[in-house]
Design a protein around this motif. Structure first.
Motif, PDB file in Angstrom:
ATOM      1  N   LEU A 250       2.394 -10.437   4.673  1.00  0.00           N
ATOM      2  CA  LEU A 250       2.391  -9.045   5.134  1.00  0.00           C
ATOM      3  C   LEU A 250       2.039  -8.966   6.616  1.00  0.00           C
ATOM      4  CD1 LEU A 250       0.661  -7.230   2.125  1.00  0.00           C
ATOM      5  CD2 LEU A 250       3.079  -7.727   2.481  1.00  0.00           C
ATOM      6  N   ARG A 251       1.069  -9.758   7.041  1.00  0.00           N
ATOM      7  CA  ARG A 251       0.678  -9.748   8.460  1.00  0.00           C
ATOM      8  C   ARG A 251       1.820 -10.233   9.347  1.00  0.00           C
ATOM      9  NH1 ARG A 251      -4.472 -11.575   6.115  1.00  0.00           N
ATOM     10  NH2 ARG A 251      -6.004  -9.886   6.428  1.00  0.00           N
ATOM     11  N   ASN A 252       2.657 -11.097   8.822  1.00  0.00           N
ATOM     12  CA  ASN A 252       3.819 -11.573   9.563  1.00  0.00           C
ATOM     13  C   ASN A 252       5.016 -10.640   9.450  1.00  0.00           C
ATOM     14  OD1 ASN A 252       3.692 -14.590  10.759  1.00  0.00           O
ATOM     15  ND2 ASN A 252       2.267 -14.405   9.049  1.00  0.00           N
ATOM     16  N   ARG A 253       4.822  -9.493   8.778  1.00  0.00           N
ATOM     17  CA  ARG A 253       5.872  -8.481   8.612  1.00  0.00           C
ATOM     18  C   ARG A 253       7.138  -9.086   7.999  1.00  0.00           C
ATOM     19  NH1 ARG A 253       3.118  -7.086  13.360  1.00  0.00           N
ATOM     20  NH2 ARG A 253       2.469  -4.888  13.453  1.00  0.00           N
TER      21      ARG A 253
ATOM     22  N   GLU B 271       7.675  -3.473   9.978  1.00  0.00           N
ATOM     23  CA  GLU B 271       7.831  -3.257  11.411  1.00  0.00           C
ATOM     24  C   GLU B 271       7.512  -1.812  11.801  1.00  0.00           C
ATOM     25  OE1 GLU B 271       8.205  -5.443  13.589  1.00  0.00           O
ATOM     26  OE2 GLU B 271       9.210  -7.176  12.705  1.00  0.00           O
ATOM     27  N   LEU B 272       7.419  -0.942  10.818  1.00  0.00           N
ATOM     28  CA  LEU B 272       7.072   0.457  11.069  1.00  0.00           C
ATOM     29  C   LEU B 272       5.580   0.656  11.293  1.00  0.00           C
ATOM     30  CD1 LEU B 272       9.268   2.077   8.285  1.00  0.00           C
ATOM     31  CD2 LEU B 272       9.689   2.244  10.727  1.00  0.00           C
ATOM     32  N   PHE B 273       4.797  -0.421  11.078  1.00  0.00           N
ATOM     33  CA  PHE B 273       3.342  -0.300  11.137  1.00  0.00           C
ATOM     34  C   PHE B 273       2.770  -1.153  12.264  1.00  0.00           C
ATOM     35  CE2 PHE B 273       4.596   0.727   6.851  1.00  0.00           C
ATOM     36  CZ  PHE B 273       3.797   1.814   6.525  1.00  0.00           C
ATOM     37  N   THR B 274       1.724  -0.629  12.898  1.00  0.00           N
ATOM     38  CA  THR B 274       1.003  -1.410  13.900  1.00  0.00           C
ATOM     39  C   THR B 274       0.164  -2.474  13.192  1.00  0.00           C
ATOM     40  OG1 THR B 274      -0.952   0.011  13.848  1.00  0.00           O
ATOM     41  CG2 THR B 274       0.837   0.642  15.365  1.00  0.00           C
ATOM     42  N   THR B 275      -0.349  -3.420  13.977  1.00  0.00           N
ATOM     43  CA  THR B 275      -1.213  -4.457  13.419  1.00  0.00           C
ATOM     44  C   THR B 275      -2.433  -3.841  12.747  1.00  0.00           C
ATOM     45  OG1 THR B 275      -0.504  -6.038  15.095  1.00  0.00           O
ATOM     46  CG2 THR B 275      -2.587  -6.498  13.983  1.00  0.00           C
ATOM     47  N   GLU B 276      -3.006  -2.835  13.388  1.00  0.00           N
ATOM     48  CA  GLU B 276      -4.185  -2.174  12.824  1.00  0.00           C
ATOM     49  C   GLU B 276      -3.853  -1.470  11.510  1.00  0.00           C
ATOM     50  OE1 GLU B 276      -4.630  -3.051  16.976  1.00  0.00           O
ATOM     51  OE2 GLU B 276      -3.095  -1.856  15.942  1.00  0.00           O
TER      52      GLU B 276
ATOM     53  N   TRP C  76       0.838  -1.184   0.000  1.00  0.00           N
ATOM     54  CA  TRP C  76       0.000   0.000   0.000  1.00  0.00           C
ATOM     55  C   TRP C  76       0.884   1.250   0.000  1.00  0.00           C
ATOM     56  CZ3 TRP C  76       0.494  -3.582   3.826  1.00  0.00           C
ATOM     57  CH2 TRP C  76       1.024  -3.166   5.052  1.00  0.00           C
ATOM     58  N   LYS C  77       0.282   2.382  -0.266  1.00  0.00           N
ATOM     59  CA  LYS C  77       1.031   3.610  -0.525  1.00  0.00           C
ATOM     60  C   LYS C  77       1.943   4.010   0.625  1.00  0.00           C
ATOM     61  CE  LYS C  77      -2.284   5.624  -3.785  1.00  0.00           C
ATOM     62  NZ  LYS C  77      -3.228   6.760  -4.035  1.00  0.00           N
ATOM     63  N   ALA C  78       1.445   3.964   1.859  1.00  0.00           N
ATOM     64  CA  ALA C  78       2.251   4.385   3.012  1.00  0.00           C
ATOM     65  C   ALA C  78       3.470   3.484   3.188  1.00  0.00           C
ATOM     66  CB  ALA C  78       1.398   4.384   4.281  1.00  0.00           C
ATOM     67  N   ALA C  79       3.311   2.182   2.939  1.00  0.00           N
ATOM     68  CA  ALA C  79       4.432   1.247   3.070  1.00  0.00           C
ATOM     69  C   ALA C  79       5.458   1.488   1.983  1.00  0.00           C
ATOM     70  CB  ALA C  79       3.930  -0.188   3.019  1.00  0.00           C
ATOM     71  N   LEU C  80       5.006   1.763   0.774  1.00  0.00           N
ATOM     72  CA  LEU C  80       5.927   2.053  -0.323  1.00  0.00           C
ATOM     73  C   LEU C  80       6.716   3.327  -0.054  1.00  0.00           C
ATOM     74  CD1 LEU C  80       3.726   1.171  -3.421  1.00  0.00           C
ATOM     75  CD2 LEU C  80       5.786  -0.027  -2.664  1.00  0.00           C
TER      76      LEU C  80
ATOM     77  N   ILE D  98      -1.483  -2.277   9.417  1.00  0.00           N
ATOM     78  CA  ILE D  98      -1.267  -3.288   8.381  1.00  0.00           C
ATOM     79  C   ILE D  98      -2.603  -3.779   7.826  1.00  0.00           C
ATOM     80  CG2 ILE D  98      -0.479  -5.668   7.989  1.00  0.00           C
ATOM     81  CD1 ILE D  98       1.909  -5.031   9.790  1.00  0.00           C
ATOM     82  N   GLU D  99      -3.587  -3.983   8.701  1.00  0.00           N
ATOM     83  CA  GLU D  99      -4.900  -4.423   8.228  1.00  0.00           C
ATOM     84  C   GLU D  99      -5.540  -3.373   7.326  1.00  0.00           C
ATOM     85  OE1 GLU D  99      -6.246  -7.358   8.408  1.00  0.00           O
ATOM     86  OE2 GLU D  99      -4.489  -8.072   9.509  1.00  0.00           O
ATOM     87  N   ILE D 100      -5.382  -2.104   7.674  1.00  0.00           N
ATOM     88  CA  ILE D 100      -5.901  -1.024   6.828  1.00  0.00           C
ATOM     89  C   ILE D 100      -5.179  -1.036   5.484  1.00  0.00           C
ATOM     90  CG2 ILE D 100      -6.024   1.484   6.559  1.00  0.00           C
ATOM     91  CD1 ILE D 100      -6.394   1.628   9.631  1.00  0.00           C
ATOM     92  N   GLY D 101      -3.841  -1.253   5.525  1.00  0.00           N
ATOM     93  CA  GLY D 101      -3.065  -1.304   4.293  1.00  0.00           C
ATOM     94  C   GLY D 101      -3.467  -2.469   3.408  1.00  0.00           C
TER      95      GLY D 101
END
Length: 271
Positions: free
Chosen positions: A225-228, A234-239, A178-182, A241-244
């Protein structure tokens, strides 16, 4: 010293900014963070990757022959090393070097593999480092805290004609995120810098690009992705990542599987 900008309220940074500032530094250079990250992934790591096509690229670029002695630096669970050893017909096992104890424990049971729990810096000062004429660094160079120093040490340890092969994802990440991760992934140190460090160490450098066409089950990819599985996650919370994943799922075709081209940036350095 690292300075944290963007203070809020009574001199305190916002929680999201603290996470971004700390993690952006840690995921690049902190040994304990890297060890913990891959220890957490170790049990399921091999289920997330297919090594056959990537090992073919390694064999081709290094022109491996049975007499070569290879060290896979940052080799994780040894899946790549095992695939290379089987396909290349090497006389000697490949040494897998990794700081993750849990990944190395898995690697110990692979064919054609010997193991060493070690950081790259520790390995480069070990007694048998000069036993190898080819070093493989596959999706690991971004974890080296001081690439300049490591490459100088590698140059000094390799025999004439010895080689270092680096495989990385290019700066433009070739996998669906997703955009924020990229955006966060784009902040890694450019491969141009790595090439410069290799040349400064004395290597002759060749660059190229390889592409593998992949088909993957959508749910399996989302599990990765859920397993990072990628450090940037690792920069993202579980929530988050689900949004992403929800954002990403709307951009992929409405089917159980999706196809994409996995692009690798390849750097070969020869002494």
């Amino acid at each position: 010293p690292t300075r944290c900008a963007g203070m809020h309220g009574a001199g305190r940074p916002a929680r999201s900014e603290v996470r971004d500032i700390i993690m952006a530094v840690i995921d690049m250079c902190d040994l304990e963070f890297v060890r913990t990250h891959y220890n957490n992934l170790a049990e399921h790591y091999d289920s997330f990757y297919a090594y056959d096509k990537t090992s073919e690229i390694v064999i081709q670029w290094l022109s491996l022959t049975p007499g070569d002695r290879v060290a896979d630096v940052g080799g994780g669970t040894g899946g790549m090393a095992e695939s290379i050893w089987k396909s290349a017909g090497l006389n000697s096992p490949i040494l897998v070097v990794d700081p993750s104890e849990k990944q190395i424990e898995i690697a110990k049971h692979k064919q054609g593999v010997t193991t060493l729990v070690s950081s790259v810096d520790e390995f480069m000062t070990s007694a048998d480092v000069k036993s190898y004429n080819k070093y493989l660094i596959c999706f690991a160079v971004h974890h080296f805290p001081d690439q300049q120093r490591v490459f100088k040490m590698m140059y000094n340890c390799l025999p004439t004609g010895g080689q270092v092969l680096i495989i990385q994802f290019p700066e433009k990440f070739p996998l669906p995120l997703w955009k924020a991760a990229l955006a966060k992934r784009a902040k890694v140190e450019p491969l141009d810098n790595t090439v410069q460090y290799l040349q400064e160490a004395g290597f002759t450098v060749e660059r190229g690009e390889e592409k593998c066409h992949r088909t993957i089950q959508k749910d399996k990819y989302f599990t990765k992705l859920r397993n990072r599985v990628y450090t940037v996650l690792e920069l993202f919370t579980t929530e988050e990542i689900e949004i992403g994943i929800k954002e990403l799922s709307t951009t992929l075709k409405d089917s159980e599987y999706f196809e994409y081209d996995e692009i690798y940036a390849v750097v070969k350095a020869t002494k």
